[in-house]
Motif scaffolding. Structure first.
Motif, PDB file in Angstrom:
ATOM      1  N   VAL A   5       0.845  -1.185   0.000  1.00  0.00           N
ATOM      2  CA  VAL A   5       0.000   0.000   0.000  1.00  0.00           C
ATOM      3  C   VAL A   5       0.888   1.244   0.000  1.00  0.00           C
ATOM      4  CG1 VAL A   5      -1.775   1.261   1.292  1.00  0.00           C
ATOM      5  CG2 VAL A   5      -1.773  -1.238   1.289  1.00  0.00           C
ATOM      6  N   TYR A   6       0.551   2.213  -0.857  1.00  0.00           N
ATOM      7  CA  TYR A   6       1.261   3.485  -0.891  1.00  0.00           C
ATOM      8  C   TYR A   6       0.242   4.598  -0.759  1.00  0.00           C
ATOM      9  CZ  TYR A   6       5.216   0.754  -2.316  1.00  0.00           C
ATOM     10  OH  TYR A   6       6.220  -0.170  -2.345  1.00  0.00           O
ATOM     11  N   ARG A   7       0.567   5.625  -0.009  1.00  0.00           N
ATOM     12  CA  ARG A   7      -0.355   6.713   0.287  1.00  0.00           C
ATOM     13  C   ARG A   7       0.052   7.994  -0.436  1.00  0.00           C
ATOM     14  NH1 ARG A   7      -4.059   3.602   2.221  1.00  0.00           N
ATOM     15  NH2 ARG A   7      -3.609   2.597   4.175  1.00  0.00           N
ATOM     16  N   GLY A   8      -0.914   8.931  -0.502  1.00  0.00           N
ATOM     17  CA  GLY A   8      -0.649  10.251  -1.071  1.00  0.00           C
ATOM     18  C   GLY A   8      -0.277  10.162  -2.532  1.00  0.00           C
ATOM     19  N   ASP A   9       0.838  10.770  -2.893  1.00  0.00           N
ATOM     20  CA  ASP A   9       1.278  10.768  -4.286  1.00  0.00           C
ATOM     21  C   ASP A   9       2.156   9.559  -4.598  1.00  0.00           C
ATOM     22  OD1 ASP A   9       3.539  11.438  -2.899  1.00  0.00           O
ATOM     23  OD2 ASP A   9       3.919  13.307  -3.966  1.00  0.00           O
ATOM     24  N   GLY A  10       2.119   8.561  -3.721  1.00  0.00           N
ATOM     25  CA  GLY A  10       2.885   7.334  -3.938  1.00  0.00           C
ATOM     26  C   GLY A  10       4.224   7.328  -3.235  1.00  0.00           C
ATOM     27  N   ALA A  11       4.544   8.400  -2.526  1.00  0.00           N
ATOM     28  CA  ALA A  11       5.839   8.498  -1.866  1.00  0.00           C
ATOM     29  C   ALA A  11       5.816   7.897  -0.460  1.00  0.00           C
ATOM     30  CB  ALA A  11       6.285   9.959  -1.807  1.00  0.00           C
ATOM     31  N   ARG A  12       4.650   7.894   0.201  1.00  0.00           N
ATOM     32  CA  ARG A  12       4.559   7.371   1.564  1.00  0.00           C
ATOM     33  C   ARG A  12       4.040   5.943   1.537  1.00  0.00           C
ATOM     34  NH1 ARG A  12       0.550   9.874   4.460  1.00  0.00           N
ATOM     35  NH2 ARG A  12      -0.369  10.637   2.565  1.00  0.00           N
ATOM     36  N   GLU A  13       4.762   5.065   2.193  1.00  0.00           N
ATOM     37  CA  GLU A  13       4.347   3.668   2.237  1.00  0.00           C
ATOM     38  C   GLU A  13       3.366   3.465   3.387  1.00  0.00           C
ATOM     39  OE1 GLU A  13       6.441  -0.707   2.387  1.00  0.00           O
ATOM     40  OE2 GLU A  13       7.612   1.036   1.839  1.00  0.00           O
ATOM     41  N   GLY A  14       2.282   2.756   3.128  1.00  0.00           N
ATOM     42  CA  GLY A  14       1.290   2.451   4.150  1.00  0.00           C
ATOM     43  C   GLY A  14       1.471   1.040   4.659  1.00  0.00           C
ATOM     44  N   ALA A  15       0.670   0.671   5.647  1.00  0.00           N
ATOM     45  CA  ALA A  15       0.739  -0.684   6.199  1.00  0.00           C
ATOM     46  C   ALA A  15       0.257  -1.680   5.147  1.00  0.00           C
ATOM     47  CB  ALA A  15      -0.133  -0.776   7.441  1.00  0.00           C
ATOM     48  N   PRO A  16       1.006  -2.764   4.912  1.00  0.00           N
ATOM     49  CA  PRO A  16       0.585  -3.746   3.911  1.00  0.00           C
ATOM     50  C   PRO A  16      -0.672  -4.498   4.361  1.00  0.00           C
ATOM     51  CG  PRO A  16       2.486  -4.556   5.096  1.00  0.00           C
ATOM     52  CD  PRO A  16       2.240  -3.148   5.574  1.00  0.00           C
ATOM     53  N   ILE A  17      -1.419  -4.989   3.382  1.00  0.00           N
ATOM     54  CA  ILE A  17      -2.595  -5.815   3.653  1.00  0.00           C
ATOM     55  C   ILE A  17      -2.134  -7.268   3.563  1.00  0.00           C
ATOM     56  CG2 ILE A  17      -4.892  -6.455   2.854  1.00  0.00           C
ATOM     57  CD1 ILE A  17      -5.006  -3.656   1.517  1.00  0.00           C
ATOM     58  N   VAL A  18      -2.232  -7.986   4.664  1.00  0.00           N
ATOM     59  CA  VAL A  18      -1.763  -9.374   4.713  1.00  0.00           C
ATOM     60  C   VAL A  18      -2.953 -10.278   5.023  1.00  0.00           C
ATOM     61  CG1 VAL A  18      -0.192 -10.990   5.841  1.00  0.00           C
ATOM     62  CG2 VAL A  18       0.478  -8.599   5.553  1.00  0.00           C
ATOM     63  N   GLU A  19      -3.276 -11.173   4.110  1.00  0.00           N
ATOM     64  CA  GLU A  19      -4.372 -12.132   4.290  1.00  0.00           C
ATOM     65  C   GLU A  19      -3.927 -13.472   3.695  1.00  0.00           C
ATOM     66  OE1 GLU A  19      -7.083 -11.840   5.965  1.00  0.00           O
ATOM     67  OE2 GLU A  19      -7.009  -9.689   6.310  1.00  0.00           O
ATOM     68  N   PRO A  20      -3.325 -14.332   4.488  1.00  0.00           N
ATOM     69  CA  PRO A  20      -2.783 -15.587   3.951  1.00  0.00           C
ATOM     70  C   PRO A  20      -3.838 -16.578   3.473  1.00  0.00           C
ATOM     71  CG  PRO A  20      -2.539 -15.522   6.325  1.00  0.00           C
ATOM     72  CD  PRO A  20      -3.052 -14.171   5.903  1.00  0.00           C
ATOM     73  N   LEU A  21      -5.094 -16.479   3.930  1.00  0.00           N
ATOM     74  CA  LEU A  21      -6.095 -17.476   3.579  1.00  0.00           C
ATOM     75  C   LEU A  21      -7.017 -17.059   2.448  1.00  0.00           C
ATOM     76  CD1 LEU A  21      -7.059 -18.646   7.171  1.00  0.00           C
ATOM     77  CD2 LEU A  21      -5.434 -19.682   5.578  1.00  0.00           C
ATOM     78  N   LEU A  22      -6.865 -15.863   1.909  1.00  0.00           N
ATOM     79  CA  LEU A  22      -7.739 -15.394   0.847  1.00  0.00           C
ATOM     80  C   LEU A  22      -7.191 -15.771  -0.529  1.00  0.00           C
ATOM     81  CD1 LEU A  22      -8.683 -11.813   2.061  1.00  0.00           C
ATOM     82  CD2 LEU A  22     -10.087 -13.849   2.129  1.00  0.00           C
ATOM     83  N   SER A  23      -8.096 -15.971  -1.477  1.00  0.00           N
ATOM     84  CA  SER A  23      -7.686 -16.254  -2.855  1.00  0.00           C
ATOM     85  C   SER A  23      -7.291 -14.949  -3.536  1.00  0.00           C
ATOM     86  CB  SER A  23      -8.835 -16.905  -3.615  1.00  0.00           C
ATOM     87  OG  SER A  23      -9.879 -15.958  -3.785  1.00  0.00           O
ATOM     88  N   ASP A  24      -6.728 -15.045  -4.735  1.00  0.00           N
ATOM     89  CA  ASP A  24      -6.305 -13.850  -5.467  1.00  0.00           C
ATOM     90  C   ASP A  24      -7.481 -12.918  -5.757  1.00  0.00           C
ATOM     91  OD1 ASP A  24      -3.687 -14.621  -5.442  1.00  0.00           O
ATOM     92  OD2 ASP A  24      -3.693 -15.422  -7.477  1.00  0.00           O
ATOM     93  N   ASP A  25      -8.642 -13.459  -6.156  1.00  0.00           N
ATOM     94  CA  ASP A  25      -9.826 -12.637  -6.430  1.00  0.00           C
ATOM     95  C   ASP A  25     -10.275 -11.890  -5.182  1.00  0.00           C
ATOM     96  OD1 ASP A  25     -10.292 -12.784  -9.081  1.00  0.00           O
ATOM     97  OD2 ASP A  25     -11.940 -14.236  -8.962  1.00  0.00           O
ATOM     98  N   ALA A  26     -10.331 -12.592  -4.068  1.00  0.00           N
ATOM     99  CA  ALA A  26     -10.755 -11.968  -2.815  1.00  0.00           C
ATOM    100  C   ALA A  26      -9.768 -10.877  -2.402  1.00  0.00           C
ATOM    101  CB  ALA A  26     -10.882 -13.021  -1.725  1.00  0.00           C
ATOM    102  N   LEU A  27      -8.484 -11.116  -2.647  1.00  0.00           N
ATOM    103  CA  LEU A  27      -7.474 -10.106  -2.307  1.00  0.00           C
ATOM    104  C   LEU A  27      -7.644  -8.842  -3.147  1.00  0.00           C
ATOM    105  CD1 LEU A  27      -4.205 -12.141  -1.791  1.00  0.00           C
ATOM    106  CD2 LEU A  27      -5.401 -10.737  -0.120  1.00  0.00           C
ATOM    107  N   ILE A  28      -7.938  -9.023  -4.415  1.00  0.00           N
ATOM    108  CA  ILE A  28      -8.131  -7.860  -5.285  1.00  0.00           C
ATOM    109  C   ILE A  28      -9.333  -7.053  -4.805  1.00  0.00           C
ATOM    110  CG2 ILE A  28      -8.785  -7.131  -7.615  1.00  0.00           C
ATOM    111  CD1 ILE A  28      -6.994  -9.464  -8.613  1.00  0.00           C
ATOM    112  N   HIS A  29     -10.441  -7.722  -4.484  1.00  0.00           N
ATOM    113  CA  HIS A  29     -11.627  -7.018  -3.987  1.00  0.00           C
ATOM    114  C   HIS A  29     -11.359  -6.357  -2.636  1.00  0.00           C
ATOM    115  CE1 HIS A  29     -14.169  -8.220  -7.253  1.00  0.00           C
ATOM    116  NE2 HIS A  29     -13.865  -9.490  -7.076  1.00  0.00           N
ATOM    117  N   ARG A  30     -10.633  -7.063  -1.775  1.00  0.00           N
ATOM    118  CA  ARG A  30     -10.297  -6.504  -0.460  1.00  0.00           C
ATOM    119  C   ARG A  30      -9.380  -5.300  -0.621  1.00  0.00           C
ATOM    120  NH1 ARG A  30      -8.386  -8.176   4.771  1.00  0.00           N
ATOM    121  NH2 ARG A  30      -8.083  -6.212   5.852  1.00  0.00           N
ATOM    122  N   GLY A  31      -8.397  -5.404  -1.483  1.00  0.00           N
ATOM    123  CA  GLY A  31      -7.481  -4.284  -1.720  1.00  0.00           C
ATOM    124  C   GLY A  31      -8.213  -3.071  -2.273  1.00  0.00           C
TER     125      GLY A  31
END
Length: 98
Positions: A5-31
């Motif tokens: 995750v990146y915030r603002g104009d892409g220069a600030r890094e945000g907390a990553p989204i970690v979900e080990p049990l989700l599928s790729d589709d679910a991760l895209i929707h969650r993201g």
């Protein structure tokens, strides 16, 4: 699976989204839902400019408003070009983060 995750104009890094049990589709929707929920508010600006070839949607431009002391940066989200016998008029729609 980890979504960076990146915030603002892409220069600030945000907390990553970690979900080990989700599928790729679910991760895209969650993201997408996370980004929408934490998106920054922005000002929409309509600006008439001199025609310049090469301006693209999504491009970051620097603009100056006579009512403010310093220039600001904004993303081009719309381009309208009107051509007549006398002139080429260009209208840009910009999104400026608040």
């Amino acid at each position: 699976m980890i979504i960076e995750v990146y915030r603002g104009d892409g220069a600030r890094e945000g907390a990553p989204i970690v979900e080990p049990l989700l599928s790729d589709d679910a991760l895209i929707h969650r993201g997408t839902a996370e980004m929408d929920a934490h998106a920054h508010a922005f000002n929409r600006i309509e600006m008439a400019v001199v025609f310049r070839p090469g301006i693209r949607l999504g491009q970051i431009v620097e603009a100056t408003d006579p009512s403010t002391a310093s220039p600001y940066r904004a993303k081009v989200t719309g381009i309208q070009i009107t051509v007549s016998e006398a002139a080429i008029d260009t209208q840009l729609t910009l999104e400026q983060p608040r």
